[in-house]
Scaffold this active site. Sequence first.
Site, PDB file in Angstrom:
ATOM      1  N   HIS A   1      -5.837   3.588   5.278  1.00 41.53           N
ATOM      2  CA  HIS A   1      -4.982   4.476   5.015  1.00 41.53           C
ATOM      3  C   HIS A   1      -4.711   4.641   3.574  1.00 41.53           C
ATOM      4  O   HIS A   1      -3.711   3.680   3.093  1.00 41.53           O
ATOM      5  CB  HIS A   1      -3.502   4.661   5.905  1.00 41.53           C
ATOM      6  CG  HIS A   1      -3.568   4.993   7.175  1.00 41.53           C
ATOM      7  ND1 HIS A   1      -3.468   6.407   7.578  1.00 41.53           N
ATOM      8  CD2 HIS A   1      -4.007   4.269   8.075  1.00 41.53           C
ATOM      9  CE1 HIS A   1      -3.648   6.379   8.813  1.00 41.53           C
ATOM     10  NE2 HIS A   1      -3.838   5.218   9.251  1.00 41.53           N
TER      11      HIS A   1
ATOM     12  N   GLU B   1      -3.072   6.693   1.632  1.00 43.15           N
ATOM     13  CA  GLU B   1      -1.941   7.205   1.441  1.00 43.15           C
ATOM     14  C   GLU B   1      -0.761   6.153   1.480  1.00 43.15           C
ATOM     15  O   GLU B   1       0.359   6.510   1.096  1.00 43.15           O
ATOM     16  CB  GLU B   1      -1.658   8.424   2.183  1.00 43.15           C
ATOM     17  CG  GLU B   1      -1.340   8.278   3.601  1.00 43.15           C
ATOM     18  CD  GLU B   1      -2.468   8.046   4.373  1.00 43.15           C
ATOM     19  OE1 GLU B   1      -2.091   7.935   5.694  1.00 43.15           O
ATOM     20  OE2 GLU B   1      -3.441   7.803   3.992  1.00 43.15           O
TER      21      GLU B   1
ATOM     22  N   CYS C   1      -8.723   7.592   8.902  1.00 43.63           N
ATOM     23  CA  CYS C   1      -8.376   6.901  10.250  1.00 43.63           C
ATOM     24  C   CYS C   1      -9.003   7.943  11.347  1.00 43.63           C
ATOM     25  O   CYS C   1     -10.094   8.187  11.383  1.00 43.63           O
ATOM     26  CB  CYS C   1      -6.646   6.923  10.219  1.00 43.63           C
ATOM     27  SG  CYS C   1      -6.277   5.654  11.627  1.00 43.63           S
TER      28      CYS C   1
END
Length: 206
Positions: free
Chosen positions: A183, A185, A79
């Site tokens: 993202h 994660e 990001c």
Amino acid sequence: MTVIVDYDAGNLRSVQRACSEIGVDAAITSDPSRIRQADRIIFPGVGHAGAAMRSIQSRGIDLALLEAFAEGTPILGICIGLQISLDRSEEGDVETLGLIPGHVRRFNMQNTDLKVPHMGWNDVQVAKPHPILEHLKPGDEFYFVHAYYPDPANEACVYASADYESTFCCALGLRNFFGTQFHPEKSGRVGLELIRNFTAWDGTVA
């Protein structure tokens, strides 16, 4: 040692938890010396490009990242960590790190049904192979939250794209740097696979 760069841009614990889920002990640090000594660097973040640059410059993190890139240390930008790795961002009209030639641009929506920021799940189309994208299949989706997107100067740096009114680059790479606008994660199984691939990557591309 895998380190997660702390420059007050948030989302660090989510990245650390994702690493823990795949059995990787990743340390959060803002210490430039630990960043220089790392075997792998995860450079995440959410927020504003201008504030992020001020933070990394005030701590000397910018110089540590530039040195790590020059020395071939594998780096994963996520990001804002991806965006400020290019030359310049329209967010605050700020000069950024310059690891990857190109600019970061704001979505200019003509379709008023689409909102900015772009937020939610989108499928990702792989443009060409990369060790970090190895296990991705057509239809795999990742989680996005962003109003700006990377526009690399060299099309050869583009490894994946997504669509939000128009097609934009969502994953790019150059030598030992790889970055995702989405993202991993926050993207469940496919995100964990991507992070696992990064932690096994030696920083070279065939």
